[in-house]
Write a protein that holds these residues in place. Structure first.
Motif, short mmCIF file in Angstrom:
data_model
loop_
_atom_site.label_atom_id
_atom_site.label_comp_id
_atom_site.label_asym_id
_atom_site.label_seq_id
_atom_site.Cartn_x
_atom_site.Cartn_y
_atom_site.Cartn_z
N VAL A 88 31.72 55.37 17.02
CA VAL A 88 30.83 56.04 16.07
C VAL A 88 31.61 56.41 14.81
O VAL A 88 32.63 57.09 14.88
N PRO A 89 31.18 55.97 13.63
CA PRO A 89 31.88 56.31 12.39
C PRO A 89 31.85 57.81 12.13
O PRO A 89 30.89 58.50 12.52
N GLU A 90 32.87 58.33 11.49
CA GLU A 90 32.98 59.76 11.23
C GLU A 90 31.78 60.29 10.45
O GLU A 90 31.34 61.43 10.63
N SER A 91 31.22 59.45 9.59
CA SER A 91 30.08 59.87 8.76
C SER A 91 28.81 60.12 9.57
O SER A 91 27.85 60.71 9.06
N SER A 92 28.77 59.66 10.82
CA SER A 92 27.58 59.83 11.65
C SER A 92 27.56 61.14 12.42
O SER A 92 26.56 61.49 13.04
N TRP A 93 28.68 61.87 12.39
CA TRP A 93 28.75 63.14 13.12
C TRP A 93 28.26 64.29 12.25
O TRP A 93 28.44 64.30 11.04
N ARG A 94 27.62 65.26 12.92
CA ARG A 94 27.18 66.48 12.26
C ARG A 94 27.57 67.67 13.13
O ARG A 94 27.84 67.52 14.32
N PHE A 95 27.56 68.86 12.53
CA PHE A 95 27.84 70.08 13.29
C PHE A 95 26.57 70.93 13.30
O PHE A 95 25.98 71.18 12.24
N ALA A 96 26.16 71.36 14.49
CA ALA A 96 24.91 72.12 14.62
C ALA A 96 25.09 73.25 15.63
O ALA A 96 25.80 73.09 16.63
N PRO A 97 24.44 74.39 15.41
CA PRO A 97 24.48 75.49 16.38
C PRO A 97 23.78 75.09 17.68
O PRO A 97 22.75 74.40 17.63
N PRO A 98 24.30 75.50 18.83
CA PRO A 98 23.64 75.17 20.10
C PRO A 98 22.17 75.60 20.16
O PRO A 98 21.32 74.86 20.66
N LYS A 99 21.88 76.78 19.61
CA LYS A 99 20.49 77.25 19.66
C LYS A 99 19.57 76.34 18.83
O LYS A 99 18.43 76.07 19.24
N LEU A 100 20.04 75.87 17.69
CA LEU A 100 19.23 74.96 16.88
C LEU A 100 18.89 73.71 17.67
O LEU A 100 17.75 73.22 17.64
N LEU A 101 19.86 73.18 18.39
CA LEU A 101 19.63 71.97 19.18
C LEU A 101 18.59 72.21 20.27
O LEU A 101 17.73 71.35 20.51
N LEU A 102 18.64 73.39 20.90
CA LEU A 102 17.64 73.68 21.93
C LEU A 102 16.29 74.07 21.33
O LEU A 102 15.25 73.87 21.96
N ASP A 103 16.29 74.61 20.12
CA ASP A 103 15.02 74.84 19.42
C ASP A 103 14.32 73.50 19.19
O ASP A 103 13.12 73.34 19.45
N ASN A 104 15.08 72.52 18.70
CA ASN A 104 14.53 71.18 18.49
C ASN A 104 14.04 70.58 19.81
O ASN A 104 12.97 69.96 19.87
N PHE A 105 14.85 70.73 20.83
CA PHE A 105 14.53 70.27 22.19
C PHE A 105 13.15 70.80 22.59
O PHE A 105 12.26 70.04 23.02
N CYS A 106 12.96 72.11 22.45
CA CYS A 106 11.72 72.76 22.88
C CYS A 106 10.53 72.36 22.02
O CYS A 106 9.47 71.98 22.53
N HIS A 107 10.68 72.41 20.70
CA HIS A 107 9.56 72.12 19.81
C HIS A 107 9.08 70.67 19.94
O HIS A 107 7.87 70.41 19.94
N THR A 108 10.02 69.74 20.03
CA THR A 108 9.63 68.33 20.16
C THR A 108 9.01 68.06 21.53
O THR A 108 8.13 67.20 21.66
N MET A 109 9.44 68.80 22.56
CA MET A 109 8.81 68.66 23.88
C MET A 109 7.35 69.07 23.82
O MET A 109 6.47 68.38 24.34
N HIS A 110 7.07 70.20 23.16
CA HIS A 110 5.69 70.67 23.04
C HIS A 110 4.85 69.68 22.22
O HIS A 110 3.64 69.53 22.48
N CYS A 111 5.47 69.04 21.27
CA CYS A 111 4.77 68.05 20.45
C CYS A 111 4.41 66.81 21.26
O CYS A 111 3.26 66.36 21.25
N LEU A 112 5.38 66.28 21.97
CA LEU A 112 5.20 64.99 22.64
C LEU A 112 4.49 65.09 24.00
O LEU A 112 3.97 64.10 24.50
#
Length: 218
Positions: A162-186
């Motif tokens: 994976v090229p270095e440009s493809s990595w990002r830094f994100a808070p764990p809670k943000l990742l689980l917020d996305n996890f939850c919201h997209t689950m409710h959507c799909l």
């Protein structure tokens, strides 16, 4: 009277612009709802375990495709005509499999949030197992639309490639917020009658549209 009619007409036009493109919605198998609701119960505690038990501004490194938001779902629906909801559900499982692994990987064995996260991963695996069993094998062998396949290839790429440009830094809670919201959507059918009764996908799209309109007027 003419002004009122004009306002209604303009409002209708704006809403038409911001509504998501059609998506082929296959009914969510009833067997999926129990494990997804169990998963949702765990996710309701994410603030405590993913924010309070970490240092302020703590982030982890993830692939940028693993920051999977409601806006990404809407973008894919716009890019792929008549996109099958099952394809997006498959992608959701692939994304969050990697997210949970990366969160667990950064935790020492005695970290106060590790038992919670490993249990969350176990419940996620249970839901994934039911998802696979609920559909014929050939469903998972179908060719994916190019846009989805591109994302899938990035997610399954060997880490050292994976090229270095493809990595990002994100808070764990943000990742689980996305996890939850997209689950409710799909999997919205599994959460009817709960706080998630509003359709997350549509609400997100309209909010995004409202922001665009306000920005234009300012």
């Amino acid at each position: 009277m003419v002004q009122l009619s004009t306002s209604v007409y303009l409002l209708g036009g704006l809403l038409g612009l911001f509504l998501p493109s059609p998506v082929l919605m296959a009914p969510t198998p009833a067997s999926m709802c129990t494990p997804l609701r169990t998963l949702n119960d765990s996710l309701s505690h994410r603030r405590r375990y993913m924010k309070h038990n970490f240092p302020i501004n703590y982030t982890i490194r993830v692939h940028h495709k693993e920051i999977f938001k409601l806006s990404d779902i809407n973008r894919m629906r716009l890019q792929v005509e008549q996109l099958d909801a099952l394809v997006l559900q498959r992608l959701w499982f692939q994304v969050n499999q990697g997210v949970l692994k990366k969160i667990i990987r950064v935790m020492p064995k005695r970290h106060p949030s590790r038992p919670y996260t490993t249990e969350l991963e176990r419940r996620f695996r249970d839901a994934e197992g039911v998802f696979v069993q609920s559909h014929p094998t050939e469903v998972f062998q179908r060719e994916l639309p190019e846009t989805i396949q591109d994302t899938w290839d990035h997610l399954t790429e060997e880490t050292d490639r994976v090229p270095e440009s493809s990595w990002r830094f994100a808070p764990p809670k943000l990742l689980l917020d996305n996890f939850c919201h997209t689950m409710h959507c799909l999997f919205s059918e599994c959460f009817a009658g709960t706080e998630a009764q509003q359709h997350y996908c549509v609400v997100s799209h309209l909010r995004k549209g409202r922001q665009t309109v306000l920005h234009t007027e300012s």
